[in-house]
Design an enzyme around this catalytic site. Structure first.
Site, mmCIF file in Angstrom:
data_model
loop_
_atom_site.group_PDB
_atom_site.id
_atom_site.type_symbol
_atom_site.label_atom_id
_atom_site.label_comp_id
_atom_site.label_asym_id
_atom_site.label_seq_id
_atom_site.Cartn_x
_atom_site.Cartn_y
_atom_site.Cartn_z
ATOM 1 C CG ASN A 1 -2.271 -0.637 0.888
ATOM 2 O OD1 ASN A 1 -3.069 -0.071 0.165
ATOM 3 N ND2 ASN A 1 -2.499 -1.831 1.419
ATOM 4 C CG HIS B 1 23.248 4.685 10.004
ATOM 5 N ND1 HIS B 1 24.023 5.112 8.948
ATOM 6 C CD2 HIS B 1 21.967 4.938 9.653
ATOM 7 C CE1 HIS B 1 23.245 5.607 8.005
ATOM 8 N NE2 HIS B 1 21.984 5.502 8.409
ATOM 9 C CB ALA C 1 -1.448 1.282 8.942
ATOM 10 C CB ALA D 1 -1.819 -0.613 13.034
ATOM 11 N NE ARG E 1 13.827 -3.745 18.789
ATOM 12 C CZ ARG E 1 14.574 -2.815 19.290
ATOM 13 N NH1 ARG E 1 15.869 -2.950 19.305
ATOM 14 N NH2 ARG E 1 14.035 -1.758 19.823
#
Length: 162
Positions: free
Chosen positions: A57, A87, A118, A136, A141
């Protein structure tokens, strides 16, 4: 290299950048990439592969990093972020942008028949097993069990598909 199956639909308003490092971006059979989806090869040379019948979406962002692999029949709601890269930042005497990236945690793997709600953020090392549902606003992880319904930050099991 960008490969889009002839039966796939990619909105003219999607932004798919081609890689300068050889990253492959594949959109599988009958998959849909909606408007305002951003795909950016960054942070590594991993491939991004969407299987068959996936629906992505509007507003989703994919950094290829250490790679993202989708199975078949995966649904991704609006405004999700997939970041299979981190990073490096430990050296306080150097700018973060000059420190490169941390070693991979394995990229992101999404198996068949997964629904991602979402505003979900999925990070390097995530493995979403077959049939799971991500609520949502969650941050993922690690591994999510098959057919589990999970949500939150930290992520917790809310139930299971029967």
């Amino acid at each position: 290299m960008i490969e889009i199956h002839p039966s796939a639909r990619v909105s003219s308003l999607a932004d798919i950048e081609d890689s300068t490092r050889g990253t492959k971006i594949v959109v599988g059979e009958n998959s849909v990439i909606d408007s305002f989806v951003k795909i950016k090869p960054a942070g590594g040379s991993g491939d991004l592969t969407f299987g068959r019948f996936c629906y992505i979406n509007s507003g989703c962002v994919f950094y290829t990093g250490n790679g993202i692999e989708f199975g078949d029949h995966v649904l991704v709601a609006a405004n999700c972020t997939f970041a299979p890269v981190n990073h490096a930042f430990k050296d306080k005497d150097r700018l973060i942008r000059e420190q490169g990236f941390q070693p991979t945690r394995g990229g992101i793997r999404v198996e068949d028949d997964v629904w991602i709600g979402a505003n979900v953020v999925i990070l390097d090392g995530a493995h979403l097993r077959k049939g799971c549902v991500i609520a949502a606003g969650s941050i993922v992880r690690g591994e999510v069990a098959s057919y589990a319904i999970v949500g939150g930050n930290p992520l917790k099991v809310l139930g299971h598909r029967e």
